[in-house]
Design a protein around this motif. Sequence first.
Motif, short mmCIF file in Angstrom:
data_model
loop_
_atom_site.label_atom_id
_atom_site.label_comp_id
_atom_site.label_asym_id
_atom_site.label_seq_id
_atom_site.Cartn_x
_atom_site.Cartn_y
_atom_site.Cartn_z
N PHE A 54 38.71 -52.19 8.96
CA PHE A 54 39.30 -52.87 7.81
C PHE A 54 38.35 -52.88 6.62
N VAL A 55 37.11 -53.28 6.87
CA VAL A 55 36.12 -53.36 5.79
C VAL A 55 35.86 -51.98 5.19
N LEU A 56 35.68 -50.98 6.04
CA LEU A 56 35.41 -49.64 5.55
C LEU A 56 36.58 -49.07 4.76
N SER A 57 37.79 -49.29 5.26
CA SER A 57 38.98 -48.79 4.58
C SER A 57 39.16 -49.46 3.22
N ALA A 58 38.97 -50.78 3.19
CA ALA A 58 39.11 -51.51 1.92
C ALA A 58 38.08 -51.04 0.90
N ALA A 59 36.82 -50.88 1.34
CA ALA A 59 35.77 -50.47 0.43
C ALA A 59 36.00 -49.06 -0.09
N ALA A 60 36.41 -48.14 0.80
CA ALA A 60 36.63 -46.76 0.38
C ALA A 60 37.75 -46.66 -0.66
N VAL A 61 38.83 -47.40 -0.44
CA VAL A 61 39.95 -47.35 -1.38
C VAL A 61 39.59 -48.05 -2.69
N ALA A 62 38.94 -49.18 -2.61
CA ALA A 62 38.60 -49.94 -3.82
C ALA A 62 37.65 -49.17 -4.73
N LEU A 63 36.72 -48.42 -4.14
CA LEU A 63 35.71 -47.72 -4.93
C LEU A 63 36.06 -46.25 -5.20
N GLY A 64 37.12 -45.76 -4.57
CA GLY A 64 37.50 -44.38 -4.75
C GLY A 64 37.87 -44.03 -6.19
N ARG A 65 37.36 -42.92 -6.68
CA ARG A 65 37.62 -42.40 -8.03
C ARG A 65 37.25 -43.41 -9.12
N ARG A 66 36.29 -44.24 -8.85
CA ARG A 66 35.89 -45.27 -9.81
C ARG A 66 35.40 -44.65 -11.13
N ARG A 67 34.64 -43.58 -11.04
CA ARG A 67 34.13 -42.95 -12.26
C ARG A 67 35.26 -42.42 -13.13
N ARG A 68 36.29 -41.88 -12.48
CA ARG A 68 37.41 -41.34 -13.24
C ARG A 68 38.15 -42.46 -13.98
N TYR A 69 38.36 -43.58 -13.30
CA TYR A 69 39.00 -44.72 -13.95
C TYR A 69 38.16 -45.22 -15.12
N ASP A 70 36.86 -45.38 -14.88
CA ASP A 70 35.97 -45.87 -15.94
C ASP A 70 35.93 -44.90 -17.11
N GLY A 71 35.90 -43.61 -16.82
CA GLY A 71 35.84 -42.61 -17.88
C GLY A 71 37.08 -42.63 -18.76
N TRP A 72 38.26 -42.67 -18.14
CA TRP A 72 39.49 -42.71 -18.93
C TRP A 72 39.62 -44.02 -19.69
N ALA A 73 39.14 -45.12 -19.10
CA ALA A 73 39.21 -46.41 -19.78
C ALA A 73 38.33 -46.42 -21.03
N GLU A 74 37.15 -45.85 -20.92
CA GLU A 74 36.24 -45.82 -22.07
C GLU A 74 36.75 -44.91 -23.17
#
Length: 209
Positions: A54-74
């Motif tokens: 559960f912890v590993l799955s939640a962390a992987a999904v929550a942090l997945g493609r984080r750079r792409r989200y941050d890049g498009w947001a900026e």
Amino acid sequence: MGRGGRQSLARVTVIVRAGAVPMWWLGVVAAAPGVLIPGLTGRRAGLYAGAAVFVLSAAAVALGRRRRYDGWAEAASRAGKFDYLQDRAVTLRVWRRARVWWLAGGFLAAAAVSFAVPFAGGAALAGAGAGLWLKAVLLGRRERAGEELLWVRTDWAGRGSPVGGKVKGFRTTGAEAGDAAPGGARRPREKAGRRERTSVTPPVRSRSS
């Protein structure tokens, strides 16, 4: 980003959290057999394995493609004056209808694993749902800090990810635009009618894509 004609926009965080609730509850139901069936590992070992998964799955999904989200947001640009804002309920419905068979398959797979290793399969699916919710919350904090909401063109996102291969960027509006609060949750009723009308026209409620 092109400005030609009117564009239909969907909230990024609403798309992100669209799978959170169904995946969470399907995961909980899929894990239920572990209460009655010891499986191959026994309930205690299955419970520990399920917690870790559960912890590993939640962390992987929550942090997945984080750079792409941050890049498009900026790099996001302001929404056009005549862009349509798709309603939260429509965005959720489009995403879930497009993935009904995927969700059903994920549930069956999780339930099958839970029969062998109690709780583990359901925990993985529930963890993915929790990860989506956490990702939306983190994006919501960014929206609150910047006092602007993130949107993506529906023809780019389609029925998939807001940072999929066809997506070329995000748009922004003021924090009061649309019917979803920062993070994608339903806006409180007393605030739902106070929508920003200076940067975009009133949203069209009938658009589904």
